[in-house]
Scaffold this motif. Structure first.
Motif, PDB file in Angstrom:
ATOM      1  N   TRP D 289      26.467  41.334  37.176  1.00  0.00           N
ATOM      2  CA  TRP D 289      26.979  41.293  38.313  1.00  0.00           C
ATOM      3  C   TRP D 289      26.119  42.016  39.340  1.00  0.00           C
ATOM      4  O   TRP D 289      25.284  42.927  38.844  1.00  0.00           O
ATOM      5  CB  TRP D 289      28.404  42.067  38.288  1.00  0.00           C
ATOM      6  N   SER D 290      26.338  41.894  40.573  1.00  0.00           N
ATOM      7  CA  SER D 290      25.443  42.632  41.717  1.00  0.00           C
ATOM      8  C   SER D 290      26.186  44.337  41.741  1.00  0.00           C
ATOM      9  O   SER D 290      27.313  44.146  41.318  1.00  0.00           O
ATOM     10  CB  SER D 290      25.251  42.183  43.061  1.00  0.00           C
ATOM     11  N   LYS D 291      25.259  45.182  42.129  1.00  0.00           N
ATOM     12  CA  LYS D 291      25.767  46.388  42.440  1.00  0.00           C
ATOM     13  C   LYS D 291      27.063  46.447  43.326  1.00  0.00           C
ATOM     14  O   LYS D 291      27.949  47.172  43.200  1.00  0.00           O
ATOM     15  CB  LYS D 291      24.698  47.203  42.903  1.00  0.00           C
ATOM     16  N   GLU D 292      26.809  45.533  44.371  1.00  0.00           N
ATOM     17  CA  GLU D 292      27.840  45.520  45.259  1.00  0.00           C
ATOM     18  C   GLU D 292      29.393  44.817  44.694  1.00  0.00           C
ATOM     19  O   GLU D 292      30.234  45.332  45.100  1.00  0.00           O
ATOM     20  CB  GLU D 292      27.511  44.630  46.451  1.00  0.00           C
ATOM     21  N   GLU D 293      29.266  43.969  44.039  1.00  0.00           N
ATOM     22  CA  GLU D 293      30.420  43.426  43.274  1.00  0.00           C
ATOM     23  C   GLU D 293      31.075  44.570  42.324  1.00  0.00           C
ATOM     24  O   GLU D 293      32.193  44.701  42.356  1.00  0.00           O
ATOM     25  CB  GLU D 293      30.089  42.289  42.307  1.00  0.00           C
ATOM     26  N   ARG D 294      30.234  45.299  41.901  1.00  0.00           N
ATOM     27  CA  ARG D 294      30.807  46.365  40.816  1.00  0.00           C
ATOM     28  C   ARG D 294      31.505  47.553  41.937  1.00  0.00           C
ATOM     29  O   ARG D 294      32.633  47.884  41.811  1.00  0.00           O
ATOM     30  CB  ARG D 294      29.616  46.954  40.101  1.00  0.00           C
ATOM     31  N   GLN D 295      30.756  47.835  43.064  1.00  0.00           N
ATOM     32  CA  GLN D 295      31.415  48.761  43.968  1.00  0.00           C
ATOM     33  C   GLN D 295      32.706  48.369  44.496  1.00  0.00           C
ATOM     34  O   GLN D 295      33.679  49.004  44.562  1.00  0.00           O
ATOM     35  CB  GLN D 295      30.241  48.784  44.974  1.00  0.00           C
ATOM     36  N   GLN D 296      32.754  46.898  44.713  1.00  0.00           N
ATOM     37  CA  GLN D 296      34.209  46.528  45.176  1.00  0.00           C
ATOM     38  C   GLN D 296      35.297  46.592  44.120  1.00  0.00           C
ATOM     39  O   GLN D 296      36.291  47.097  44.536  1.00  0.00           O
ATOM     40  CB  GLN D 296      33.929  44.889  45.352  1.00  0.00           C
ATOM     41  N   LEU D 297      34.795  46.388  42.948  1.00  0.00           N
ATOM     42  CA  LEU D 297      35.823  46.894  42.031  1.00  0.00           C
ATOM     43  C   LEU D 297      36.034  48.123  41.772  1.00  0.00           C
ATOM     44  O   LEU D 297      37.514  48.451  41.807  1.00  0.00           O
ATOM     45  CB  LEU D 297      35.201  46.272  40.766  1.00  0.00           C
ATOM     46  N   PHE D 298      35.410  48.914  41.916  1.00  0.00           N
ATOM     47  CA  PHE D 298      35.649  50.392  42.100  1.00  0.00           C
ATOM     48  C   PHE D 298      36.778  50.743  43.311  1.00  0.00           C
ATOM     49  O   PHE D 298      37.647  51.733  43.404  1.00  0.00           O
ATOM     50  CB  PHE D 298      34.499  51.282  41.874  1.00  0.00           C
ATOM     51  N   GLU D 299      36.239  50.127  44.539  1.00  0.00           N
ATOM     52  CA  GLU D 299      37.104  50.379  45.669  1.00  0.00           C
ATOM     53  C   GLU D 299      38.360  50.035  45.693  1.00  0.00           C
ATOM     54  O   GLU D 299      39.287  50.740  45.793  1.00  0.00           O
ATOM     55  CB  GLU D 299      36.268  49.560  46.747  1.00  0.00           C
ATOM     56  N   GLU D 300      38.424  48.743  45.013  1.00  0.00           N
ATOM     57  CA  GLU D 300      39.900  48.498  44.658  1.00  0.00           C
ATOM     58  C   GLU D 300      40.756  49.388  43.662  1.00  0.00           C
ATOM     59  O   GLU D 300      41.990  49.707  43.797  1.00  0.00           O
ATOM     60  CB  GLU D 300      39.866  47.085  44.194  1.00  0.00           C
ATOM     61  N   THR D 301      39.945  49.768  42.620  1.00  0.00           N
ATOM     62  CA  THR D 301      40.544  50.570  41.613  1.00  0.00           C
ATOM     63  C   THR D 301      41.052  52.024  42.356  1.00  0.00           C
ATOM     64  O   THR D 301      42.278  52.471  42.096  1.00  0.00           O
ATOM     65  CB  THR D 301      39.715  50.991  40.538  1.00  0.00           C
ATOM     66  N   LEU D 302      40.059  52.399  43.085  1.00  0.00           N
ATOM     67  CA  LEU D 302      40.426  53.942  43.720  1.00  0.00           C
ATOM     68  C   LEU D 302      41.352  53.894  44.780  1.00  0.00           C
ATOM     69  O   LEU D 302      41.964  54.865  44.980  1.00  0.00           O
ATOM     70  CB  LEU D 302      39.087  54.422  44.020  1.00  0.00           C
ATOM     71  N   ALA D 303      41.546  52.646  45.345  1.00  0.00           N
ATOM     72  CA  ALA D 303      42.225  52.456  46.489  1.00  0.00           C
ATOM     73  C   ALA D 303      43.731  52.966  46.177  1.00  0.00           C
ATOM     74  O   ALA D 303      44.527  53.436  47.207  1.00  0.00           O
ATOM     75  CB  ALA D 303      42.440  51.271  47.310  1.00  0.00           C
ATOM     76  N   SER D 304      44.138  52.666  44.853  1.00  0.00           N
ATOM     77  CA  SER D 304      45.332  53.118  44.223  1.00  0.00           C
ATOM     78  C   SER D 304      45.834  54.690  44.587  1.00  0.00           C
ATOM     79  O   SER D 304      46.961  54.980  44.447  1.00  0.00           O
ATOM     80  CB  SER D 304      45.749  52.443  42.995  1.00  0.00           C
ATOM     81  N   ALA D 305      44.812  55.299  44.569  1.00  0.00           N
ATOM     82  CA  ALA D 305      44.967  56.906  44.426  1.00  0.00           C
ATOM     83  C   ALA D 305      45.540  57.137  45.791  1.00  0.00           C
ATOM     84  O   ALA D 305      44.973  56.648  46.658  1.00  0.00           O
ATOM     85  CB  ALA D 305      43.969  57.614  43.831  1.00  0.00           C
ATOM     86  N   HIS D 306      46.181  58.257  46.021  1.00  0.00           N
ATOM     87  CA  HIS D 306      46.735  58.560  47.356  1.00  0.00           C
ATOM     88  C   HIS D 306      45.947  59.522  48.217  1.00  0.00           C
ATOM     89  O   HIS D 306      45.895  59.694  49.401  1.00  0.00           O
ATOM     90  CB  HIS D 306      47.882  59.435  47.059  1.00  0.00           C
TER      91      HIS D 306
END
Lengths: 339, 339, 339, 339
Positions: D289-306
């Protein structure tokens, strides 16, 4: 380096003519002759002096045409919760009344400017007010708020700064909050002056560049001012005056039958004229000089020192924060009621 | 609420007897009688008054036995780089000399205490010094530094605080830095007092709990003090005194042939005795009172007002920061030379 | 220069064994084996984890014998008035209960120490608490309060500082307030830990000099801690873990009939064990590593960078001030009820 | 409540195409195709990347037409006096060169705007710069300086604020100083970006209201930016990337004869393309994967935190003050040379 110009504006009722309206006849005479209307009233502990100056009055007493409302609690102390609550309530009433003719459009803006130098505590009421408003969870949509600092810091006239923002933002109202110098140390931090005439640095000497007013900006400008400093010569002349009057009064009272019962204190006596002849032997011809003449003498004397002095309450930091909170709270309540 | 006690300590040379050693004979007499040795000298622009008080002197003038070195530049202004440099250099020399008998062990500690209330600018020299030292990239290993705040804030006597740390840390030397009150407004921010007698709040009134001294702690205590405030009655009495003396001097000079040439100014005249008879017609019997009697009169007069006033230079924030930097820099240089 | 040591202490329930008591059997087993008693309860929105560790437990999980009460509102936001009110109320209840066995003599003193570095916002809860208490009009007579700063600034171990004051003041109770590091970013600023075991910098590594505890001082020490930072490698490993678990859960749910109805989100899943085999093709053998192994890998990777990073909420300044106010308010209420 | 918008602007060389010009051929190709000219040079320890984007380039890489000069010292540490001196010297040279075509009239004004939120340390470089300039004894007559605060505080778009002042003051040049977000944690506080394209919040997304540029204001705008924060998902993706590359490199080196001699470390490897096939068994498909694709994955993951997280150096307060001083000093030197 930054400098402080405490004479940015003065309290209106320290204009000689206004101060001396001590008897009803004097007041009537002053009002007739000079185009100045004065109304004194009390709400609870708050003494309100409501002065209206018209074009004639402006020439007469050197104060801009408009309205000056002075609220005062002479016995206010720094932890006097009740006093501050009364002050805020009465300020709100007068603030509402002063602006009741303004029509608020849906997207109206109010430009709030906190004047003064943040690093000099007694000059920091304006900046502290803006901090206080910033720290609120919800600020009013209508408010646009800046504490521009002083010209010596920013390199730009504060009047120009306000004019620049006013031209682009086109606010419906401009509110400026500032610390004032007073000629009477007993007023320090116990008085709020509200006026629709704006800020006239140098008391109308004509420095139009610095003036922040409806006349120069084409937008209503309301100024809220709190006296927090006295200049040293003013303090000295005032104290000498107070001392001379107190002694004169005491001597006069000695001859009254009531003297035996009274606990005569050094309370500031009313400003009515006193015959000081009895104290001439002790204090000489000097007692017949006016307070202003004595003040000028002290100004000349102190001018030789290399350091300019200011006189401020020992708890200046507390007073400054209290008034910042009081004004912030008043403005928030007022703005909520507009909608 | 926090309170300020500006009378924590005084400048030694404001003790009546020391101030009045204006002529050589007076000085000799004072020294002989009272166990007080006074040496005046100049280094560049800095006037140094070096006072040694012995046990006899302590009783005589009410100042603790020990040494008091007062550095003064009467013409110092807030942006006077040269003046501050001279002041720092001379302070360092005297500071070094005062501590040259101390033997420094390898792990010796020096406890530096910045006294005063951070929120009141003219009282903040102590806390600002500690901030300044904290902000340095490298601090000296020997330094242990605290700005404990004032008793009204912390709930604990500052003297007790220092004693607690001294007991456990067992420093070789304690340095306390503090803002002082002065009786002479012309000294404000233009004087540094260095003493090995520590801090005696209330001027030796015997409040042993607050005293920070070698006597109470068993460790040498050096105090560095800067006068930054004057009480209002002190200022007023001083100004009245200065005014009366200036007028008397002028009148006296009018009769001298040199008067035609001179540009007589309101400069503070020397403290020598003056015959004020010529001004009695204008100022009455009052001129024959002592400055202290007049001051007491103003204290009584002002006591009736609800707000306590302090008098401080307009640029108090600048002076405070300058002195904090000056002392920090001096301490760093001094400590480096110890090794 | 000042430094920050975020590892001064940890949250107790991040001890491996405590975290993993996710099922009833696990919890029972942990309690039996290790001398650790855990009680979970809820009061309104506040989740309370009440952990008691005895001497056996101390050896087992490396946490000091004593009591650890963790209050948590996972959905707390920075402007959640209701949440902060509930938190304060529950903190007060637990604080009262923790100290109900103390007998208060008439002149008892309570030493309150606000730990941390004032200039680093997420570390400033302790200093801000002291500021908040100082700014109150009336402070409790029992309170003695200091924010000593960090060792890198003062030149003195904070533990020594507290010991020095404790020796002389002989308080009945010492309260230390501090910011904490956490291993779980989702806990940041949403958790308060209350413990009677004091502060053990380096988590019991045995640095007795810095320890502030009943054991070292002979006086009860209560610590209040708020997690405000996460170290970068911890954040990264946590995020990777959360991501892997979320994906695994999603894949597992895809096969359930309910999947069609569910709005599966990236919510942090419970900490129970998951079979990650389904995601091995995408993420490789790595998924079978423990979170700690992955964290170590990131620590090594990031160690090569020259700058140490910290992770903190974007509104760290707000959280810090809110908690300072919450704790100040709780302490004032608690102290008033003692009398 | 105030909010932070760290994405106000980005570093130009983080534009995908610019970052990837790692080989000479790539660079040539990029330049030809896209209207982007890149020049790398070194002065002492400072690496300078000088990027010129023309109209074609603007469309290609989504960065405004103009010049971007990036100064970088990858080994800079917070107490690296030499590094900061070199940085200031090189910044001055480039700053001078960037403005050498401007003609200065006698009463020319330069408007200096310090952007950012004073209460959030890593965002405070702008306000601290203004404080630093205010504290100087002598400020340049040409300078007009404000730190307006952020829109969430003032109630007014910062772009509008600058426009209002520019319209009335008619400065010859506007300088805006701001903290930036970066995509590369290793750049944090080690890079200065200088550009004549102004500030484009949201990276040219077209929000003209907030843009501060020559295009919108008709006056040259120079922006000085320092990256001080990384968003959490960016940090995580960057760390994962760095980890994967390091392991790949190590494995590749294991087979070289030099491996026996080398002390392979976790140093960030150059950005050239790597064949990650060898680590696929451990890390799975993910490595492709590209770095950007991985970053997007983490953005989605962390977005759930308040809570939104920011990543910043542990000594953010020091870096912020250093850069404020460095820029103030550079501006003073530059302005003096203009006369």
């Amino acid at each position: 380096m930054q400098n402080v110009n405490w004479q940015r504006t003065d309290l209106v009722d320290e204009a000689e003519e206004v101060v001396l309206h001590q008897t009803k006849e004097q007041k009537d005479k002053l009002e007739q002759a000079s185009g100045v209307q004065i109304e004194d009233r009390h709400v609870g502990r708050v003494k309100i002096t409501d002065v209206r100056v018209d074009a004639t009055g402006e020439k007469g007493i050197g104060k801009k045409e408009g309205r000056y409302i002075t609220l005062s609690i002479p016995t206010l102390t720094v932890d006097d919760q009740d006093g501050f609550q009364q002050m805020e309530k009465v300020l709100l009433q007068n603030f509402q009344q002063l602006h009741e003719t303004i029509t608020w459009s849906k997207d109206a803006k109010i430009l709030i400017i906190g004047l003064g130098n943040r690093t000099i505590t007694p000059d920091a009421i304006g900046p502290y007010l803006i901090d206080e408003l910033h720290s609120l969870d919800e600020i009013d949509d209508k408010f646009v708020m800046y504490a521009p600092g002083v010209t010596g810091q920013t390199g730009y006239e504060t009047g120009e700064f306000v004019a620049a923002l006013a031209e682009r933002l086109k606010p419906t109202l401009i509110i400026v909050v500032d610390a004032l110098a007073t000629r009477a140390s007993e007023r320090l931090c116990k008085t709020i002056q509200l006026t629709d005439t704006g800020i006239h640095p140098g008391s109308g000497v004509g420095n139009q560049r610095q003036e922040i007013s409806a006349q120069t900006l084409g937008i209503p400008v309301t100024a809220i001012g709190i006296p927090t400093v006295v200049d040293a010569p003013v303090l000295i002349a005032g104290a000498v005056e107070m001392m001379l009057r107190s002694i004169t009064t005491r001597i006069a009272e000695r001859n009254k039958p009531s003297a035996k019962l009274s606990l005569t204190s050094w309370q500031p006596t009313s400003e009515q004229e006193l015959d000081m002849t009895p104290i001439k032997p002790i204090f000489g011809e000097w007692v017949t000089w006016s307070k202003e003449e004595r003040q000028q003498l002290f100004e000349e004397t102190l001018a030789s020192a290399h350091t300019q002095l200011m006189v401020t309450p020992k708890e200046a930091d507390y007073w400054t924060e209290r008034y910042a909170k009081l004004i912030a709270s008043m403005l928030m309540t007022w703005a909520q009621d507009l909608e």
